[in-house]
Design a protein around this motif. Structure first.
Motif, PDB file in Angstrom:
ATOM      1  N   CYS A  12       0.567  -1.257  -0.079  1.00 18.22           N
ATOM      2  CA  CYS A  12      -0.057  -0.134   0.070  1.00 18.22           C
ATOM      3  C   CYS A  12       0.832   1.077  -0.047  1.00 18.22           C
ATOM      4  O   CYS A  12       1.751   1.201   0.579  1.00 18.22           O
ATOM      5  CB  CYS A  12      -0.830  -0.103   1.106  1.00 18.22           C
ATOM      6  N   ALA A  13       0.465   2.167  -0.813  1.00 23.20           N
ATOM      7  CA  ALA A  13       1.180   3.398  -0.866  1.00 23.20           C
ATOM      8  C   ALA A  13       0.517   4.825  -0.978  1.00 23.20           C
ATOM      9  O   ALA A  13      -0.638   4.837  -1.359  1.00 23.20           O
ATOM     10  CB  ALA A  13       2.241   3.481  -2.045  1.00 23.20           C
ATOM     11  N   ALA A  14       0.774   5.815  -0.407  1.00 20.76           N
ATOM     12  CA  ALA A  14       0.251   7.166  -0.526  1.00 20.76           C
ATOM     13  C   ALA A  14       1.027   8.167  -1.227  1.00 20.76           C
ATOM     14  O   ALA A  14       2.110   8.158  -1.195  1.00 20.76           O
ATOM     15  CB  ALA A  14       0.082   7.538   1.152  1.00 20.76           C
ATOM     16  N   SER A  15       0.268   9.003  -2.106  1.00 25.25           N
ATOM     17  CA  SER A  15       0.559   9.891  -2.888  1.00 25.25           C
ATOM     18  C   SER A  15       0.092  11.322  -2.819  1.00 25.25           C
ATOM     19  O   SER A  15      -1.267  11.217  -2.536  1.00 25.25           O
ATOM     20  CB  SER A  15       0.839   9.588  -4.294  1.00 25.25           C
ATOM     21  N   MET A  16       0.710  12.374  -2.855  1.00 21.31           N
ATOM     22  CA  MET A  16       0.130  13.671  -2.870  1.00 21.31           C
ATOM     23  C   MET A  16      -0.212  13.817  -4.358  1.00 21.31           C
ATOM     24  O   MET A  16      -1.002  15.032  -4.603  1.00 21.31           O
ATOM     25  CB  MET A  16       1.046  14.618  -2.512  1.00 21.31           C
ATOM     26  N   SER A  17      -0.046  13.160  -5.255  1.00 23.42           N
ATOM     27  CA  SER A  17      -0.350  13.499  -6.594  1.00 23.42           C
ATOM     28  C   SER A  17      -1.869  12.891  -6.707  1.00 23.42           C
ATOM     29  O   SER A  17      -2.135  12.450  -5.845  1.00 23.42           O
ATOM     30  CB  SER A  17       0.659  12.656  -7.730  1.00 23.42           C
ATOM     31  N   ILE A  18      -2.541  13.329  -7.924  1.00 28.10           N
ATOM     32  CA  ILE A  18      -4.150  13.184  -7.965  1.00 28.10           C
ATOM     33  C   ILE A  18      -4.217  11.476  -7.943  1.00 28.10           C
ATOM     34  O   ILE A  18      -5.074  11.093  -7.381  1.00 28.10           O
ATOM     35  CB  ILE A  18      -4.454  13.695  -9.296  1.00 28.10           C
ATOM     36  N   ALA A  19      -3.600  10.804  -9.114  1.00 28.54           N
ATOM     37  CA  ALA A  19      -3.766   9.200  -9.081  1.00 28.54           C
ATOM     38  C   ALA A  19      -2.847   8.646  -9.700  1.00 28.54           C
ATOM     39  O   ALA A  19      -3.201   8.276 -10.908  1.00 28.54           O
ATOM     40  CB  ALA A  19      -5.212   9.056  -9.742  1.00 28.54           C
ATOM     41  N   PRO A  20      -1.605   8.709  -9.287  1.00 28.50           N
ATOM     42  CA  PRO A  20      -0.463   8.174 -10.024  1.00 28.50           C
ATOM     43  C   PRO A  20      -0.253   6.665  -9.891  1.00 28.50           C
ATOM     44  O   PRO A  20      -0.919   5.912  -9.338  1.00 28.50           O
ATOM     45  CB  PRO A  20       0.735   8.829  -9.097  1.00 28.50           C
ATOM     46  N   MET A  21       0.260   6.222 -11.086  1.00 23.68           N
ATOM     47  CA  MET A  21       0.384   4.914 -11.304  1.00 23.68           C
ATOM     48  C   MET A  21       1.788   4.624 -11.621  1.00 23.68           C
ATOM     49  O   MET A  21       2.216   3.387 -11.807  1.00 23.68           O
ATOM     50  CB  MET A  21      -0.211   4.358 -12.780  1.00 23.68           C
ATOM     51  N   THR A  22       2.649   5.703 -11.087  1.00 22.00           N
ATOM     52  CA  THR A  22       3.988   5.407 -11.348  1.00 22.00           C
ATOM     53  C   THR A  22       4.977   5.548  -9.494  1.00 22.00           C
ATOM     54  O   THR A  22       4.362   6.271  -8.980  1.00 22.00           O
ATOM     55  CB  THR A  22       4.741   6.567 -11.957  1.00 22.00           C
ATOM     56  N   SER A  34       7.508   6.222  -8.244  1.00 16.82           N
ATOM     57  CA  SER A  34       8.338   7.271  -7.914  1.00 16.82           C
ATOM     58  C   SER A  34       7.210   8.390  -7.579  1.00 16.82           C
ATOM     59  O   SER A  34       7.926   9.436  -6.561  1.00 16.82           O
ATOM     60  CB  SER A  34       9.053   7.756  -9.027  1.00 16.82           C
ATOM     61  N   ARG A  35       6.289   8.463  -7.707  1.00 15.07           N
ATOM     62  CA  ARG A  35       5.184   9.533  -7.401  1.00 15.07           C
ATOM     63  C   ARG A  35       4.717   9.451  -5.902  1.00 15.07           C
ATOM     64  O   ARG A  35       3.905  10.184  -5.381  1.00 15.07           O
ATOM     65  CB  ARG A  35       4.159   9.677  -8.367  1.00 15.07           C
ATOM     66  N   TYR A  36       5.132   8.267  -5.437  1.00 13.25           N
ATOM     67  CA  TYR A  36       4.416   8.028  -4.015  1.00 13.25           C
ATOM     68  C   TYR A  36       5.543   8.189  -2.776  1.00 13.25           C
ATOM     69  O   TYR A  36       6.767   8.117  -3.063  1.00 13.25           O
ATOM     70  CB  TYR A  36       4.100   6.310  -3.879  1.00 13.25           C
ATOM     71  N   ASP A  37       4.786   8.787  -1.841  1.00 10.79           N
ATOM     72  CA  ASP A  37       5.616   9.310  -0.858  1.00 10.79           C
ATOM     73  C   ASP A  37       6.057   8.406   0.277  1.00 10.79           C
ATOM     74  O   ASP A  37       6.866   8.440   1.143  1.00 10.79           O
ATOM     75  CB  ASP A  37       4.905  10.610  -0.416  1.00 10.79           C
ATOM     76  N   TYR A  38       4.849   7.693   0.675  1.00  4.32           N
ATOM     77  CA  TYR A  38       4.847   6.839   1.745  1.00  4.32           C
ATOM     78  C   TYR A  38       4.491   5.247   1.318  1.00  4.32           C
ATOM     79  O   TYR A  38       3.605   5.385   0.556  1.00  4.32           O
ATOM     80  CB  TYR A  38       4.019   7.202   2.855  1.00  4.32           C
ATOM     81  N   TRP A  39       5.236   4.344   1.813  1.00  3.31           N
ATOM     82  CA  TRP A  39       4.948   2.993   1.572  1.00  3.31           C
ATOM     83  C   TRP A  39       4.894   2.004   3.062  1.00  3.31           C
ATOM     84  O   TRP A  39       5.238   2.333   3.874  1.00  3.31           O
ATOM     85  CB  TRP A  39       6.154   2.339   0.871  1.00  3.31           C
ATOM     86  N   GLY A  40       3.877   1.112   2.808  1.00  2.00           N
ATOM     87  CA  GLY A  40       3.803   0.223   4.025  1.00  2.00           C
ATOM     88  C   GLY A  40       4.887  -1.020   3.778  1.00  2.00           C
ATOM     89  O   GLY A  40       5.688  -0.933   2.933  1.00  2.00           O
TER      90      GLY A  40
END
Length: 123
Positions: A96-106, A108-114
């Motif tokens: 699971c990952a969290a991103s401040m971008s709108i709905a990224p599929m990349t 590298s665009r994710y900021d936090y990971w489980g």
């Protein structure tokens, strides 16, 4: 800051179902798009699905489209991945990952990971 904890993984036979959960901590959960990725042994981590901040938009990898469903509840600070008609090729560690971008599929665009949860599908 957001901390993510996945659960719900396990072993299942082909054709079965699992529901993965991701619980988040932090006060700004609703500000993040939430995604699911997976990594099979010997392979790179790949995108599975993403849901936008308020849940209005969802996207899926072609390999899981029609079988997996992503959902979220901002009041519960949780996101889920319902996985149906599972195949052996779905065997992987799911993140699971969290991103401040709108709905990224990349990735590298994710900021936090489980830490990930293992899903094993046997034939």
């Amino acid at each position: 800051q957001v901390q993510l904890v996945e659960s719900g993984g396990g072993s299942v036979q082909a054709g079965g179902s699992l529901r993965l959960s991701c619980a988040a901590s932090g006060r700004t959960f609703s500000s993040y798009a939430m995604g699911w990725f997976r990594q099979a042994p010997g392979k790179e981590r790949e995108f599975v699905s993403v849901i936008s901040w308020r849940g209005g938009s969802t996207y899926y990898a072609d390999s899981v489209k029609g079988r997996f469903t992503i959902s979220r509840d901002n009041a519960k600070k949780s996101v889920w991945l319902q996985m149906n008609s599972l195949k052996p090729d779905d065997t992987a560690v799911y993140y699971c990952a969290a991103s401040m971008s709108i709905a990224p599929m990349t990735e590298s665009r994710y900021d936090y990971w489980g830490q990930g949860t293992q899903v094993t599908v046997s034939s």
